[in-house]
Motif scaffolding. Structure first.
Motif, PDB file in Angstrom:
ATOM      1  N   ASN A   3      -0.872   4.971  -8.295  1.00  0.00           N
ATOM      2  CA  ASN A   3      -1.800   4.854  -7.169  1.00  0.00           C
ATOM      3  C   ASN A   3      -1.781   3.417  -6.654  1.00  0.00           C
ATOM      4  OD1 ASN A   3      -3.682   3.171  -8.631  1.00  0.00           O
ATOM      5  ND2 ASN A   3      -4.233   5.019  -9.775  1.00  0.00           N
ATOM      6  N   SER A   4      -2.616   3.133  -5.681  1.00  0.00           N
ATOM      7  CA  SER A   4      -2.544   1.820  -5.010  1.00  0.00           C
ATOM      8  C   SER A   4      -2.869   0.669  -5.965  1.00  0.00           C
ATOM      9  CB  SER A   4      -3.492   1.802  -3.817  1.00  0.00           C
ATOM     10  OG  SER A   4      -4.789   2.078  -4.286  1.00  0.00           O
ATOM     11  N   GLN A  61       0.816  -1.225   0.000  1.00  0.00           N
ATOM     12  CA  GLN A  61       0.000   0.000   0.000  1.00  0.00           C
ATOM     13  C   GLN A  61       0.847   1.272   0.000  1.00  0.00           C
ATOM     14  OE1 GLN A  61       0.115  -2.171   2.494  1.00  0.00           O
ATOM     15  NE2 GLN A  61       0.229  -1.171   4.486  1.00  0.00           N
ATOM     16  N   ASP A  62       2.158   1.144   0.338  1.00  0.00           N
ATOM     17  CA  ASP A  62       3.022   2.336   0.372  1.00  0.00           C
ATOM     18  C   ASP A  62       3.786   2.548  -0.936  1.00  0.00           C
ATOM     19  OD1 ASP A  62       2.301   2.536   3.000  1.00  0.00           O
ATOM     20  OD2 ASP A  62       4.090   1.486   3.749  1.00  0.00           O
ATOM     21  N   GLU A  84       3.299   5.744  -3.359  1.00  0.00           N
ATOM     22  CA  GLU A  84       3.798   6.984  -2.757  1.00  0.00           C
ATOM     23  C   GLU A  84       5.330   7.018  -2.740  1.00  0.00           C
ATOM     24  OE1 GLU A  84       1.964   9.479  -1.895  1.00  0.00           O
ATOM     25  OE2 GLU A  84       3.669  10.644  -1.115  1.00  0.00           O
ATOM     26  N   ARG A 131       6.653   7.455  -6.264  1.00  0.00           N
ATOM     27  CA  ARG A 131       6.435   8.842  -6.722  1.00  0.00           C
ATOM     28  C   ARG A 131       7.489   9.786  -6.113  1.00  0.00           C
ATOM     29  NH1 ARG A 131       1.151   8.994  -6.823  1.00  0.00           N
ATOM     30  NH2 ARG A 131       1.019   9.158  -4.579  1.00  0.00           N
ATOM     31  N   GLU A 132       7.720   9.637  -4.820  1.00  0.00           N
ATOM     32  CA  GLU A 132       8.739  10.483  -4.155  1.00  0.00           C
ATOM     33  C   GLU A 132      10.114  10.306  -4.796  1.00  0.00           C
ATOM     34  OE1 GLU A 132       6.899   9.909   0.284  1.00  0.00           O
ATOM     35  OE2 GLU A 132       8.977   9.276  -0.034  1.00  0.00           O
TER      36      GLU A 132
END
Ligand SMILES: Cc1cc2nc3c(=O)[nH]c(=O)nc-3n(C[C@H](O)[C@H](O)[C@H](O)COP(=O)(O)OP(=O)(O)OC[C@H]3O[C@@H](n4cnc5c(N)ncnc54)[C@H](O)[C@@H]3O)c2cc1C
Length: 385
Positions: A258-259, A233-234, A237, A240-241
């Motif tokens: 996204n997820s 789930q992470d 993110e 993207r970072e």
């Protein structure tokens, strides 16, 4: 008729499927076991260079691969905003095979599985080897199902965590964390992405490989802690970072993560097993013997070459089997060691760019030398095996 009549191939990846199909097409009875219960496979895409395509040509599946994948003949190195630093036209390929054809890993496996099935390979899914007993004339195997069987040769193409390698060398040689990891995700292909692309960043590299008319895969290589396990789930993110410094299509794809995105993360854990890659009648090839950084896109290609050369050397029964297996190891070691070293150095050099000044120095050096450097590798890898 060769004295090698029955072969057990352990592992149904690119190496194992190619080995099984190649032996079976030469009249050998082949059993292939695969640990997974189905041939569905996680993963994104595989760029297959000309040297691998020649092996697939010998299996009569070249046309199918070319019709399925995306062929390209050059690569580009850009800065993080996709400003061109260098364009390299590969010196791989010939009139028959293009420099590269990239396709999804699943599609390549399905094509090779078809070749193995047509050649009469007996395939057993969800099976592993429980024990191996050898004497001078054969290798006796007990399977995880409780069944026993005898073979003239056991060929382990069971990947980076090979248990066949454990049988040969124990835990003395295992893949070691490099401190780097690779993130990948499939994405729509902008029309202007027509070859392999690297975007050299500060502290990381990203890039793309076209896989078809509409799709490509985006990859990203950077330092990551050894043994890290990113929660599913992470991942969007975190990915993207990590892409924040990049512009062009990378920024556009990053914004869509996204997820539900099918993100794949793998640590880069190189391994180069010293000689010999066999003992008695048990031999290994592919990632079981050598796992390389992905920079030359030659890992699966080396596995396919290993499989082809193994069958050729073993079935030429002019000398005892140990001498044939030594011949195989000696033919394969220098070539795989070259890919291991070249890819590993490339990984190290690109990841050493840690500041804006480093990036400028890298830009100047890559402009002068990168194409010639990759050209040397092309010439070596385009040679006969
Ligand atoms: C980020 C990344 C990008 C890459 N890109 C490319 C590329 O573009 N081009 C390229 O050529 N290569 C590439 N590679 C390398 C490539 O993925 C591997 O080198 C290749 O898959 C090795 O094939 P193999 O058959 O040796 O092993 P694998 O593909 O790992 O297959 C091994 C098989 O054995 C099975 N198995 C394992 N243990 C057992 C057991 N005990 N019993 C039975 N079965 C077992 C496994 O389930 C698996 O199916 C890349 C690798 C990475 C990490």
């Amino acid at each position: 008729m060769s004295d090698i009549r029955r072969v057990l191939v352990v592992g149904g990846g690119v190496g194992g499927l190619t080995a099984a199909a190649t032996f079976a097409r030469r009249g050998v009875e082949v059993v292939l076991i695969e640990r997974r219960p189905t041939f569905e496979i996680a993963g994104v895409g595989l760029g297959q260079p000309a040297n691998a395509l020649r092996v697939y040509d010998a299996l009569d599946v070249l046309d199918e691969i070319l019709a399925t994948g995306f062929s390209y003949d050059r690569m580009f190195i850009f800065d993080p905003d996709r400003r061109l630093i260098v364009e390299h036209k590969f010196l791989l390929g010939d009139d028959r095979v293009p420099a590269f054809c990239a396709l999804s890993r699943l599609q390549l496996h399905e094509i090779l599985l078809g070749a193995a099935e047509r050649a009469g390979v007996q395939i057993r899914l969800g099976v592993t080897v429980s024990s191996i007993q050898e004497d001078a004339d054969r290798v006796d195997v007990q399977f995880s199902t409780g069944q026993q069987d005898s073979f003239d040769l056991l060929a382990g193409f069971d990947g980076i965590r090979s248990t066949t390698r454990l049988h040969l060398v124990g835990t003395a040689f295992t893949p070691r964390p490099s401190g780097y990891g690779a993130w990948r995700v499939q994405a729509p292909r902008p029309d202007y992405v027509r070859g392999m692309e690297f975007l050299q960043g500060v502290g990381s590299k990203t890039g793309a490989m076209p896989l078809g008319n509409d799709i490509m895969y985006l990859f990203h290589i950077r330092p990551e802690p050894a043994g890290v396990n990113f929660a599913e789930q992470d991942q969007a993110e975190l990915f993207r970072e990590r892409l924040a410094q990049y512009g062009s299509y990378v920024a556009e794809i990053a914004a869509t993560l996204n997820s539900k995105s099918d993100i794949v993360y793998s640590p880069i854990e190189p391994l180069m097993l010293p000689w010999p890659w066999f003992r008695g009648r048990v031999v290994i090839g592919g990632d079981a013997a050598h796992t390389v950084a992905p920079h030359l896109t030659q890992g699966a290609a080396m596995a396919a070459e290993d499989a082809f050369v193994l069958a050729r050397e073993v079935l030429d029964d002019d000398v005892p089997i140990e001498a044939r297996l030594m011949r195989y190891s000696m033919k394969r070691y220098p070539r795989c060691a070259f890919v291991y070293t070249f890819s590993g150095q490339w990984l190290h050099d690109e990841q050493s760019v840690r500041s804006a000044q480093d990036l400028e120095a890298a830009r100047a050096e890559l402009t002068m030398n990168a194409s010639a450097r990759i050209g040397v590798s092309d010439r070596i890898l385009n040679g006969p095996i």
